[in-house]
Design a protein around this motif. Structure first.
Motif, PDB file in Angstrom:
ATOM      1  N   LEU A 172      35.615  10.774  69.222  1.00 17.62           N
ATOM      2  CA  LEU A 172      35.075   9.739  70.106  1.00 17.62           C
ATOM      3  C   LEU A 172      35.562   8.353  69.707  1.00 17.62           C
ATOM      4  O   LEU A 172      35.986   7.562  70.557  1.00 17.62           O
ATOM      5  N   TRP A 173      35.533   8.041  68.416  1.00 16.88           N
ATOM      6  CA  TRP A 173      35.757   6.671  67.952  1.00 16.88           C
ATOM      7  C   TRP A 173      37.230   6.261  67.941  1.00 16.88           C
ATOM      8  O   TRP A 173      37.575   5.123  68.296  1.00 16.88           O
ATOM      9  N   ASN A 174      38.124   7.148  67.559  1.00 16.42           N
ATOM     10  CA  ASN A 174      39.518   6.763  67.375  1.00 16.42           C
ATOM     11  C   ASN A 174      40.156   6.126  68.615  1.00 16.42           C
ATOM     12  O   ASN A 174      40.908   5.150  68.487  1.00 16.42           O
ATOM     13  N   PRO A 175      39.895   6.621  69.831  1.00 15.42           N
ATOM     14  CA  PRO A 175      40.469   5.936  70.994  1.00 15.42           C
ATOM     15  C   PRO A 175      39.975   4.506  71.172  1.00 15.42           C
ATOM     16  O   PRO A 175      40.666   3.684  71.791  1.00 15.42           O
ATOM     17  N   PHE A 176      38.791   4.183  70.654  1.00 12.51           N
ATOM     18  CA  PHE A 176      38.290   2.821  70.774  1.00 12.51           C
ATOM     19  C   PHE A 176      39.138   1.827  69.976  1.00 12.51           C
ATOM     20  O   PHE A 176      39.193   0.647  70.329  1.00 12.51           O
ATOM     21  N   VAL A 177      39.779   2.262  68.919  1.00 13.16           N
ATOM     22  CA  VAL A 177      40.557   1.334  68.098  1.00 13.16           C
ATOM     23  C   VAL A 177      41.997   1.212  68.592  1.00 13.16           C
ATOM     24  O   VAL A 177      42.794   0.479  68.001  1.00 13.16           O
ATOM     25  N   ALA A 178      42.338   1.893  69.697  1.00  9.71           N
ATOM     26  CA  ALA A 178      43.679   1.785  70.275  1.00  9.71           C
ATOM     27  C   ALA A 178      43.794   0.633  71.265  1.00  9.71           C
ATOM     28  O   ALA A 178      44.895   0.288  71.696  1.00  9.71           O
ATOM     29  N   SER A 219      39.105  -6.756  68.930  1.00  2.00           N
ATOM     30  CA  SER A 219      38.921  -8.198  68.734  1.00  2.00           C
ATOM     31  C   SER A 219      38.061  -8.499  67.501  1.00  2.00           C
ATOM     32  O   SER A 219      37.982  -9.655  67.067  1.00  2.00           O
ATOM     33  N   LEU A 220      37.419  -7.484  66.942  1.00  2.00           N
ATOM     34  CA  LEU A 220      36.508  -7.678  65.817  1.00  2.00           C
ATOM     35  C   LEU A 220      37.267  -7.746  64.490  1.00  2.00           C
ATOM     36  O   LEU A 220      38.381  -7.223  64.364  1.00  2.00           O
ATOM     37  N   THR A 221      36.646  -8.349  63.515  1.00  2.00           N
ATOM     38  CA  THR A 221      37.194  -8.292  62.162  1.00  2.00           C
ATOM     39  C   THR A 221      36.982  -6.883  61.609  1.00  2.00           C
ATOM     40  O   THR A 221      36.142  -6.120  62.112  1.00  2.00           O
ATOM     41  N   PRO A 222      37.719  -6.492  60.582  1.00  2.00           N
ATOM     42  CA  PRO A 222      37.510  -5.152  60.007  1.00  2.00           C
ATOM     43  C   PRO A 222      36.061  -4.902  59.605  1.00  2.00           C
ATOM     44  O   PRO A 222      35.525  -3.799  59.835  1.00  2.00           O
ATOM     45  N   GLY A 223      35.397  -5.896  59.024  1.00  2.00           N
ATOM     46  CA  GLY A 223      34.007  -5.711  58.629  1.00  2.00           C
ATOM     47  C   GLY A 223      33.092  -5.535  59.822  1.00  2.00           C
ATOM     48  O   GLY A 223      32.191  -4.681  59.802  1.00  2.00           O
ATOM     49  N   GLU A 224      33.296  -6.324  60.856  1.00  2.00           N
ATOM     50  CA  GLU A 224      32.493  -6.197  62.074  1.00  2.00           C
ATOM     51  C   GLU A 224      32.720  -4.842  62.729  1.00  2.00           C
ATOM     52  O   GLU A 224      31.779  -4.213  63.231  1.00  2.00           O
ATOM     53  N   ARG A 225      33.948  -4.401  62.691  1.00  2.00           N
ATOM     54  CA  ARG A 225      34.280  -3.106  63.295  1.00  2.00           C
ATOM     55  C   ARG A 225      33.580  -1.971  62.554  1.00  2.00           C
ATOM     56  O   ARG A 225      33.032  -1.049  63.172  1.00  2.00           O
ATOM     57  N   ASP A 226      33.577  -2.031  61.228  1.00  2.00           N
ATOM     58  CA  ASP A 226      32.907  -0.998  60.447  1.00  2.00           C
ATOM     59  C   ASP A 226      31.396  -1.008  60.712  1.00  2.00           C
ATOM     60  O   ASP A 226      30.763   0.059  60.792  1.00  2.00           O
ATOM     61  N   HIS A 227      30.822  -2.192  60.843  1.00  2.00           N
ATOM     62  CA  HIS A 227      29.388  -2.310  61.120  1.00  2.00           C
ATOM     63  C   HIS A 227      29.061  -1.670  62.462  1.00  2.00           C
ATOM     64  O   HIS A 227      28.088  -0.912  62.595  1.00  2.00           O
ATOM     65  N   LEU A 228      29.879  -1.948  63.473  1.00  2.00           N
ATOM     66  CA  LEU A 228      29.666  -1.359  64.797  1.00  2.00           C
ATOM     67  C   LEU A 228      29.868   0.153  64.746  1.00  2.00           C
ATOM     68  O   LEU A 228      29.076   0.913  65.343  1.00  2.00           O
ATOM     69  N   ARG A 229      30.897   0.584  64.045  1.00  2.00           N
ATOM     70  CA  ARG A 229      31.159   2.029  63.953  1.00  2.00           C
ATOM     71  C   ARG A 229      29.947   2.761  63.389  1.00  2.00           C
ATOM     72  O   ARG A 229      29.545   3.810  63.914  1.00  2.00           O
ATOM     73  N   THR A 230      29.347   2.215  62.352  1.00  7.75           N
ATOM     74  CA  THR A 230      28.175   2.849  61.749  1.00  7.75           C
ATOM     75  C   THR A 230      27.004   2.862  62.717  1.00  7.75           C
ATOM     76  O   THR A 230      26.318   3.890  62.872  1.00  7.75           O
ATOM     77  N   ALA A 231      26.747   1.734  63.381  1.00  8.56           N
ATOM     78  CA  ALA A 231      25.633   1.652  64.322  1.00  8.56           C
ATOM     79  C   ALA A 231      25.829   2.625  65.484  1.00  8.56           C
ATOM     80  O   ALA A 231      24.871   3.277  65.926  1.00  8.56           O
ATOM     81  N   TYR A 232      27.047   2.744  65.960  1.00 10.65           N
ATOM     82  CA  TYR A 232      27.345   3.652  67.068  1.00 10.65           C
ATOM     83  C   TYR A 232      27.119   5.099  66.634  1.00 10.65           C
ATOM     84  O   TYR A 232      26.449   5.878  67.326  1.00 10.65           O
ATOM     85  N   ALA A 233      27.664   5.474  65.486  1.00 12.19           N
ATOM     86  CA  ALA A 233      27.520   6.852  65.002  1.00 12.19           C
ATOM     87  C   ALA A 233      26.056   7.218  64.808  1.00 12.19           C
ATOM     88  O   ALA A 233      25.622   8.332  65.162  1.00 12.19           O
ATOM     89  N   GLU A 234      25.269   6.289  64.257  1.00 12.40           N
ATOM     90  CA  GLU A 234      23.860   6.583  63.995  1.00 12.40           C
ATOM     91  C   GLU A 234      23.035   6.689  65.279  1.00 12.40           C
ATOM     92  O   GLU A 234      21.949   7.290  65.263  1.00 12.40           O
ATOM     93  N   SER A 235      23.536   6.161  66.376  1.00 13.15           N
ATOM     94  CA  SER A 235      22.784   6.191  67.630  1.00 13.15           C
ATOM     95  C   SER A 235      23.014   7.463  68.438  1.00 13.15           C
ATOM     96  O   SER A 235      22.324   7.693  69.441  1.00 13.15           O
ATOM     97  N   LEU A 236      23.956   8.290  68.012  1.00 11.16           N
ATOM     98  CA  LEU A 236      24.384   9.422  68.830  1.00 11.16           C
ATOM     99  C   LEU A 236      23.708  10.726  68.409  1.00 11.16           C
ATOM    100  O   LEU A 236      23.454  10.952  67.226  1.00 11.16           O
ATOM    101  N   PRO A 237      23.460  11.616  69.376  1.00 12.16           N
ATOM    102  CA  PRO A 237      22.839  12.919  69.062  1.00 12.16           C
ATOM    103  C   PRO A 237      23.879  13.941  68.610  1.00 12.16           C
ATOM    104  O   PRO A 237      24.178  14.920  69.309  1.00 12.16           O
ATOM    105  N   LEU A 238      24.451  13.717  67.440  1.00 16.64           N
ATOM    106  CA  LEU A 238      25.468  14.630  66.926  1.00 16.64           C
ATOM    107  C   LEU A 238      24.839  15.980  66.580  1.00 16.64           C
ATOM    108  O   LEU A 238      23.726  16.050  66.044  1.00 16.64           O
TER     109      LEU A 238
END
Length: 267
Positions: A209-215, A226-245
């Motif tokens: 799911l996530w890899n196409p977002f960074v393309a 457009s995000l900094t690497p740190g901002e991107r990692d923060h969003l990635r974690t928040a997104y992953a934790e919100s999903l019903p994996l």
């Protein structure tokens, strides 16, 4: 931030899902045709060719023209639909004569036009009066809890200002059935109808799911890049934790598109 520069990257991000929508949209549309084979089709905003490919495979068109402003996307469409004809052109200023086509369609494009009403009017102009059919579909960004809605909800938790500025549910109020219906009737079309089209979006794991977002192809990936690497990692974690994996890491969601069609009346 809406970048449309790399066909294969867009295919990985959205093309695989837009093909599923096209496969369900086409029979819904052709049910309104006296016959579906041997007709002249126009695909406005054809992108990488998902809808054009479905039309070519299932409807056996006499002629098929796809147009898109992105030259890389048009190149990908040509590769995928060798029997079609494609051109770099504006969906709101179609390079076709009045009444030249039997069916004019547009998949996942109308909301990106600067003037969607002009785009709808051009689609209507392109089909023959009397029984020419005009149809389109767009994603439901605002209400259906698919992977994009969940993405922007995750953005809202880490970057509220970014969510307000770039959330596609906010940016594209057109992507609702009542707005599409109004757009079609205002273009002078008759027998207007709308319908939801739901498709499964199944990911093998979060990276799928996530890899196409960074393309960077499309609004949400454009925001991510457009995000900094740190901002991107923060969003990635928040997104992953919100999903019903699932326990095996896979993810099964549903995406919804809204479709609309209408006929061009006699002069």
């Amino acid at each position: 931030m809406d970048r449309w520069e790399t066909g294969p990257a867009y295919e990985r991000y959205m093309g695989r899902w837009s093909r599923l929508v096209a496969a369900r949209f086409t029979p819904w549309l052709t049910a309104w045709l006296a016959r579906s084979d041997g007709l002249r089709w126009l695909d406005a905003g054809c992108g990488t060719g998902a809808l054009s490919a479905t039309v070519a495979e299932r409807c056996r068109p006499r002629a098929l023209l796809g147009v898109d402003l992105s030259e890389p996307f048009v190149r990908t469409a040509r590769e995928q639909v060798p029997d079609g004809r494609f051109a770099v052109a504006d969906a709101a200023a179609l390079p076709v004569p009045d009444g030249a086509y039997d069916v004019a369609v547009s998949g996942l494009t109308l909301n990106f036009l600067a003037d969607p009403a002009a785009g709808a009017a051009e689609l209507a102009r392109a089909v023959r009066p009397g029984d020419g059919l005009v149809a389109a579909y767009v994603w439901d960004y605002a209400e259906h809890p698919g992977f994009l809605r969940r993405f922007w909800d995750a953005v809202a938790t880490v970057d509220p200002a970014g969510a307000v500025a770039f959330d596609e549910g906010r940016r594209f109020p057109l992507c609702r059935p009542e707005r599409l219906h109004s757009l079609w009737t205002e273009a002078g079309l008759t027998e207007v109808a709308t319908a939801p089209i739901d498709v499964p979006t199944v990911f093998t794991d979060f990276e799928d799911l996530w890899n196409p977002f960074v393309a960077g192809q499309g609004p949400a990936p454009g925001y991510v890049t457009s995000l900094t690497p740190g901002e991107r990692d923060h969003l990635r974690t928040a997104y992953a934790e919100s999903l019903p994996l699932a326990p095996d890491g896979s993810l099964s969601l549903t995406a919804r598109a809204w479709a609309v069609h209408g006929r061009r009346p006699e002069r």
